[in-house]
Design a protein around this motif. Structure first.
Motif, PDB file in Angstrom:
ATOM      1  N   THR A   1       0.854  -1.179   0.000  1.00  0.00           N
ATOM      2  CA  THR A   1       0.000   0.000   0.000  1.00  0.00           C
ATOM      3  C   THR A   1       0.895   1.236   0.000  1.00  0.00           C
ATOM      4  OG1 THR A   1      -0.130  -0.110   2.423  1.00  0.00           O
ATOM      5  CG2 THR A   1      -1.940  -1.103   1.159  1.00  0.00           C
TER       6      THR A   1
ATOM      7  N   GLY B   1      -6.373   4.494  -7.393  1.00  0.00           N
ATOM      8  CA  GLY B   1      -6.166   3.545  -6.319  1.00  0.00           C
ATOM      9  C   GLY B   1      -4.782   2.932  -6.296  1.00  0.00           C
TER      10      GLY B   1
ATOM     11  N   ASP C   1      -3.077   4.449  -2.203  1.00  0.00           N
ATOM     12  CA  ASP C   1      -4.246   4.038  -1.433  1.00  0.00           C
ATOM     13  C   ASP C   1      -4.826   5.129  -0.553  1.00  0.00           C
ATOM     14  OD1 ASP C   1      -4.105   0.753  -1.664  1.00  0.00           O
ATOM     15  OD2 ASP C   1      -2.118   1.699  -1.686  1.00  0.00           O
TER      16      ASP C   1
ATOM     17  N   ARG D   1     -10.184   7.423   0.675  1.00  0.00           N
ATOM     18  CA  ARG D   1      -8.737   7.648   0.752  1.00  0.00           C
ATOM     19  C   ARG D   1      -8.282   8.265   2.068  1.00  0.00           C
ATOM     20  NH1 ARG D   1      -9.866   4.944  -3.203  1.00  0.00           N
ATOM     21  NH2 ARG D   1      -9.089   5.314  -5.321  1.00  0.00           N
TER      22      ARG D   1
ATOM     23  N   THR E   1      -9.934   3.404   3.950  1.00  0.00           N
ATOM     24  CA  THR E   1      -8.744   2.618   3.627  1.00  0.00           C
ATOM     25  C   THR E   1      -7.651   2.750   4.676  1.00  0.00           C
ATOM     26  OG1 THR E   1      -9.256   2.668   1.266  1.00  0.00           O
ATOM     27  CG2 THR E   1      -6.995   2.160   1.876  1.00  0.00           C
TER      28      THR E   1
END
Length: 420
Positions: free
Chosen positions: A246, A290, A293, A342, A346
């Motif tokens: 990520t 995306g 992340d 965001r 996440t």
């Protein structure tokens, strides 16, 4: 506990509705003790920051857990992850528990400590990762942020160690041998100004190495403050292969460019440095796609003497908790679901913060923030709750105003002001 009716609020920009907050959760209707006229306001799940420097213990002249928590609440945050580069370094169970307890005492946001990867951030010996993970602070992310874990063998060992409890190594991607003496982004502007450059490849090379290590080990890697178009492509390819990686981008890397260094104002000195317009555009698109992340502030408060000095001697970093959402709004527009994903859902999922980043529906914990998207704010450093004033947005007009923030149903901000 006082109950609240948020009358006529728009959840994620949708149709107006009434939300009732009672006993720490979002209730299924009913009466409330107090009513907040939320007409024109947008409700978002409380924001979660994966990258905050609270400085305590050791540099309370720049920030404390309490002042940083207050700044976070005013920025719409209900949880922040506190970086390990304190003094002493958060490389033992004792230090991370101290930070965690200070956060609980402040009671303004949930403070989740991040533990150091190596002892003293020195990059030579693994810190007490297991002890920090099993401490009361329940540490799940480890980072030497401010320094790169440059030794590949040590990085592999760290990734292997945290895999046992599904932990994450968050890397400050900077090959130190390529950035020695660097003052800003290496490019046309640095050449013109005569300042030693910080090349993009110094970031990209470490990310490329680490995604290969993470892929080999099968462990979780998080990349801090991505700043270059090349890094985006490395991450895009890694994700396509299924690597457990990520990445985050800061608000300032989504908006500001290296041209600002021409002012020689140290407020624009940051690590990694501000990059080019092309990099900014690539980062914005990666955030939408995306590939990146989350948005993380890298809130980095500094005492006056560490910033108001010659560029070469100034410490890198900017404060950002109170301006993050307005900056993201200026970049993405009112794409509320994307912003919520965001900046809340996440990041909460990455760090495993139960109760944060959830849907604003009946039965869910009442961790949320109310935003007035029609408001405009001229940033005045003297009005910031942070103990430091090193904001790059002084005098800038930004969209959006945080009207209220609730942490488990308790208001930490009302009418744009901190409750305590």
């Amino acid at each position: 506990m006082t109950s609240y009716l948020l009358k006529g609020v728009s959840v994620l920009g949708g149709a107006k509705q009434d939300l009732v907050i009672r006993d720490g959760i979002i209730a299924d209707g009913g009466k409330a003790d107090e009513t907040i006229d939320a007409d024109g306001l947008v409700a978002l799940p409380g924001l979660v920051d994966l990258h905050t420097h609270l400085r305590e213990p050791g540099r309370e002249d720049a920030e404390t857990v309490e002042t940083g928590s207050r700044a976070a609440a005013l920025g719409g945050y209900t949880a922040v992850c506190a970086m390990a580069n304190t003094s002493p370094v958060a490389d033992t169970a004792g230090v991370v528990e101290q930070v965690w307890r200070l956060g609980r005492e402040a009671g303004l946001v949930d403070v989740q400590p991040i533990g150091a990867v190596t002892v003293g951030l020195a990059g030579t010996q693994l810190a007490e990762l297991g002890a920090m993970a099993t401490s009361a602070a329940n540490v799940r992310i480890f980072s030497d942020d401010g320094f790169c874990v440059a030794d590949p063998r040590l990085m592999r060992r760290a990734l292997e160690y945290v895999k046992a409890f599904d932990g994450i190594i968050a890397q400050h991607a900077e090959e130190p041998r390529l950035t020695e003496g660097a003052q800003m982004h290496e490019g046309e502007v640095s050449t013109r100004l005569g300042l030693t450059g910080w090349p993009a490849v110094a970031e990209e090379a470490i990310i490329a190495r680490d995604v290969l290590l993470a892929e080999h080990v099968g462990s979780r890697l998080h990349v801090c403050h991505v700043s270059t178009a090349g890094s985006v492509e490395v991450l895009r390819q890694a994700k396509a292969r299924g690597v457990r990686v990520t990445a985050e981008v800061t608000p300032h890397h989504l908006l500001l460019t290296d041209e600002l260094a021409a002012s020689y104002d140290p407020v624009f000195k940051v690590n990694p440095p501000l990059r080019t317009r092309a990099d900014v555009e690539a980062l914005r698109q990666a955030l939408v796609d995306g590939v990146i992340d989350v948005v993380a502030t890298d809130h980095a408060p500094h005492a006056v003497q560490d910033k108001e000095c010659e560029w070469a001697y100034a410490r890198p970093g900017m404060v950002g908790l109170e301006t993050a959402l307005p900056v993201v709004l200026s970049v993405l527009g009112e794409r509320w679901d994307l912003i919520a994903d965001r900046m809340s859902r996440t990041p909460a999922k990455i760090v495993g913060l139960d109760g944060h980043g959830g849907e604003l529906t009946a039965g869910s914990p009442a961790n949320l923030t109310l935003v007035d998207p029609s408001a405009r704010r001229v940033v005045d450093p003297s009005e910031l709750a942070s103990r430091s004033r090193n904001t790059p947005y002084a005098g800038t007009t930004l969209p959006g105003r945080i009207v209220a923030t609730f942490l488990r149903g308790v208001p930490t901000v009302l009418d744009g002001k901190a409750v305590k």
